[in-house]
Motif scaffolding. Structure first.
Motif, PDB file in Angstrom:
ATOM      1  N   ALA A 128       0.845  -1.194   0.000  1.00  0.00           N
ATOM      2  CA  ALA A 128       0.000   0.000   0.000  1.00  0.00           C
ATOM      3  C   ALA A 128       0.876   1.237   0.000  1.00  0.00           C
ATOM      4  CB  ALA A 128      -0.914   0.010   1.231  1.00  0.00           C
ATOM      5  N   ILE A 129       0.405   2.282  -0.647  1.00  0.00           N
ATOM      6  CA  ILE A 129       1.122   3.553  -0.624  1.00  0.00           C
ATOM      7  C   ILE A 129       0.566   4.381   0.532  1.00  0.00           C
ATOM      8  CG2 ILE A 129       1.703   5.658  -1.875  1.00  0.00           C
ATOM      9  CD1 ILE A 129       1.206   4.115  -4.473  1.00  0.00           C
ATOM     10  N   GLY A 130       1.461   4.780   1.423  1.00  0.00           N
ATOM     11  CA  GLY A 130       1.052   5.588   2.569  1.00  0.00           C
ATOM     12  C   GLY A 130       1.280   7.066   2.300  1.00  0.00           C
ATOM     13  N   GLY A 131       0.227   7.844   2.353  1.00  0.00           N
ATOM     14  CA  GLY A 131       0.328   9.280   2.148  1.00  0.00           C
ATOM     15  C   GLY A 131       0.240  10.027   3.472  1.00  0.00           C
ATOM     16  N   TYR A 168       4.449   1.889  11.046  1.00  0.00           N
ATOM     17  CA  TYR A 168       5.078   3.068  10.446  1.00  0.00           C
ATOM     18  C   TYR A 168       4.807   4.308  11.289  1.00  0.00           C
ATOM     19  CZ  TYR A 168       6.257   6.632   6.998  1.00  0.00           C
ATOM     20  OH  TYR A 168       6.802   7.713   6.353  1.00  0.00           O
ATOM     21  N   SER A 169       3.584   4.458  11.739  1.00  0.00           N
ATOM     22  CA  SER A 169       3.221   5.607  12.556  1.00  0.00           C
ATOM     23  C   SER A 169       4.025   5.642  13.846  1.00  0.00           C
ATOM     24  CB  SER A 169       1.719   5.574  12.863  1.00  0.00           C
ATOM     25  OG  SER A 169       1.338   6.679  13.656  1.00  0.00           O
ATOM     26  N   GLN A 170       4.229   4.480  14.421  1.00  0.00           N
ATOM     27  CA  GLN A 170       4.960   4.405  15.684  1.00  0.00           C
ATOM     28  C   GLN A 170       6.434   4.748  15.506  1.00  0.00           C
ATOM     29  OE1 GLN A 170       5.153   0.519  17.514  1.00  0.00           O
ATOM     30  NE2 GLN A 170       5.380   1.395  19.555  1.00  0.00           N
ATOM     31  N   VAL A 324      12.960   1.309   9.378  1.00  0.00           N
ATOM     32  CA  VAL A 324      11.556   0.904   9.267  1.00  0.00           C
ATOM     33  C   VAL A 324      11.436  -0.523   8.748  1.00  0.00           C
ATOM     34  CG1 VAL A 324       9.393   1.352   8.055  1.00  0.00           C
ATOM     35  CG2 VAL A 324      10.720   3.253   8.951  1.00  0.00           C
ATOM     36  N   LEU A 325      12.218  -0.863   7.730  1.00  0.00           N
ATOM     37  CA  LEU A 325      12.121  -2.212   7.167  1.00  0.00           C
ATOM     38  C   LEU A 325      12.482  -3.264   8.200  1.00  0.00           C
ATOM     39  CD1 LEU A 325      11.466  -3.676   4.531  1.00  0.00           C
ATOM     40  CD2 LEU A 325      13.903  -3.624   3.987  1.00  0.00           C
ATOM     41  N   LYS A 326      13.514  -2.995   8.971  1.00  0.00           N
ATOM     42  CA  LYS A 326      13.930  -3.929  10.020  1.00  0.00           C
ATOM     43  C   LYS A 326      12.818  -4.081  11.050  1.00  0.00           C
ATOM     44  CE  LYS A 326      17.592  -4.636  13.450  1.00  0.00           C
ATOM     45  NZ  LYS A 326      18.853  -4.079  14.018  1.00  0.00           N
ATOM     46  N   LYS A 327      12.158  -2.976  11.405  1.00  0.00           N
ATOM     47  CA  LYS A 327      11.055  -3.025  12.378  1.00  0.00           C
ATOM     48  C   LYS A 327       9.902  -3.864  11.831  1.00  0.00           C
ATOM     49  CE  LYS A 327      12.681   0.160  15.409  1.00  0.00           C
ATOM     50  NZ  LYS A 327      13.804   0.754  14.695  1.00  0.00           N
ATOM     51  N   LEU A 328       9.607  -3.680  10.548  1.00  0.00           N
ATOM     52  CA  LEU A 328       8.509  -4.446   9.950  1.00  0.00           C
ATOM     53  C   LEU A 328       8.841  -5.937   9.921  1.00  0.00           C
ATOM     54  CD1 LEU A 328       7.594  -2.054   7.005  1.00  0.00           C
ATOM     55  CD2 LEU A 328       6.134  -2.614   8.956  1.00  0.00           C
ATOM     56  N   HIS A 329      10.067  -6.267   9.587  1.00  0.00           N
ATOM     57  CA  HIS A 329      10.478  -7.675   9.580  1.00  0.00           C
ATOM     58  C   HIS A 329      10.389  -8.270  10.981  1.00  0.00           C
ATOM     59  CE1 HIS A 329      11.797  -9.005   5.641  1.00  0.00           C
ATOM     60  NE2 HIS A 329      12.348  -7.826   5.420  1.00  0.00           N
ATOM     61  N   ALA A 330      10.824  -7.495  11.970  1.00  0.00           N
ATOM     62  CA  ALA A 330      10.852  -8.005  13.343  1.00  0.00           C
ATOM     63  C   ALA A 330       9.457  -8.167  13.918  1.00  0.00           C
ATOM     64  CB  ALA A 330      11.663  -7.062  14.228  1.00  0.00           C
ATOM     65  N   ARG A 331       8.509  -7.388  13.447  1.00  0.00           N
ATOM     66  CA  ARG A 331       7.192  -7.370  14.062  1.00  0.00           C
ATOM     67  C   ARG A 331       6.106  -8.031  13.230  1.00  0.00           C
ATOM     68  NH1 ARG A 331       6.209  -3.329  18.408  1.00  0.00           N
ATOM     69  NH2 ARG A 331       8.253  -2.895  19.248  1.00  0.00           N
TER      70      ARG A 331
END
Length: 343
Positions: A128-131, A168-170, A324-331
């Motif tokens: 998704a594209i986040g605006g 992402y917001s966090q 951010v990518l690392k956070k997404l992978h971890a979570r």
């Protein structure tokens, strides 16, 4: 990332005014962000643009022989033109030679290249594209997704968008406990169409997503929500309408101020007008992060001028620096649920 500069691959041939505006924005980025910029495109055209706008040792040119036009079908163009500027830039990220990709070119082709070459995060069916939108609360922004990657969505896609948006917001926007809302025509759980009613049920029953209810159109910019989820058709309309409103408000200010009593010192108003422009002008945001792919990718506006390109590079740089990518992978787990310690 530590003290290492982020390496940003920029599609130098993407956008209505490329490569001039892209080069100008990249030069501003290397001067202010200390990022390493890899300009991907036709070397002769890129070099000529650099000569017109200045030079920097932090700018490298990576040759690409093809350009994907805005009229071309995204997936077939990526396959037919492996040496396109979008394709080469994405390949740099895949090979680890760049940390992020920025393109103001064909958004569908950028998304297709990211999916084909970088792949999706585990458990994510559609990116998704986040605006980023301004709100009425000073210093606060709201993330709206999807704003154009998926014209047709299913309830589980929107559920995935909500999880991605919350993380992402966090970690990027700095919201400790983000509030997620579902864009709808009413606050009630049973309001809306089949998509929103079914999505509401999924979000309400997912304990890993901080869902607080429906967000009506007037709530998007209120500051009551940190993340607002919708399908890409609605989100793209909302994005372009918001951009038009911002430009309209700025023009109205300028028109009305031209009638202000000349005894008023206009110099005193300039700082206030500057802050207003900064809060509502879409140029300040530059584009949207493509969330859900296995890499950092920022899709910018096709009509982007140099300030927007700079803002898009700044967004990519922030995403890299804040891992951010690392956070997404971890979570995110492979079963499409947020990890137990997620928001």
């Amino acid at each position: 990332m530590g003290s290492t500069c982020a390496r940003i691959a920029v599609d130098a041939m993407g956008g209505d005014y490329a490569p001039d505006t892209v080069v100008a924005g990249a030069l501003k980025a290397v001067n202010e962000l200390e990022a390493k910029i890899l300009l991907v495109g036709d070397p002769q055209q890129v070099e000529a643009a650099i000569e017109r706008h200045g030079s920097s040792s932090a700018l490298d040119i990576v040759p690409a022989t093809d350009v994907i036009g805005m009229h071309e079908e995204a997936l077939s163009a990526i396959k037919r033109k492996p040496q396109s500027s979008i394709g080469v830039a994405t390949e740099l990220v895949k090979r680890g030679e760049a940390d992020a990709l920025v393109s103001a070119g064909h958004s569908g082709a950028t998304m297709a290249a990211s999916l084909l070459r970088l792949g999706r995060l585990p458990g994510i069916e559609r990116p998704a594209i986040g605006g980023i939108f301004p709100t009425m609360v000073p210093g606060k922004q709201v993330l709206v997704l999807d704003v154009g990657a998926n014209v047709d969505s299913r309830p589980r896609y929107l559920e995935q968008f909500a999880g991605l948006g919350a993380i992402y917001s966090q970690y990027v926007l700095g919201i400790e406990s983000p509030k997620v809302g579902l864009l709808n025509i009413g606050e009630e759980a049973k309001k809306g169409n089949d998509l929103t009613i079914r999505t509401y049920e999924l979000l309400e029953n997912n304990p890993q997503i901080p869902f607080v209810g429906n967000a009506e159109g007037r709530d998007v910019l209120s500051g009551h929500f940190d993340v607002v989820v919708c399908d890409g058709f609605v989100g793209n309309v909302l994005l372009k309408f918001a951009e038009a409103v911002g430009n309209t408000v700025l023009q109205i200010f300028q028109q009305e101020l031209s009638h202000v009593d000349s005894r008023i010192d206009m110099e005193l108003l300039k700082p206030t007008l500057g802050r207003i422009r900064q809060r509502i002008d879409y140029v300040e945001h530059g584009g949207g992060l493509l969330l859900g792919v296995n890499g950092v990718c920022v899709i910018s506006h096709g009509s982007s001028q140099a300030p927007s390109i700079y803002s898009a590079i700044r967004l990519a740089n922030e995403a890299v620096e804040r891992e951010v990518l690392k956070k997404l992978h971890a979570r995110y787990r492979g079963d499409n649920e947020l990890a137990e310690d997620a928001v």
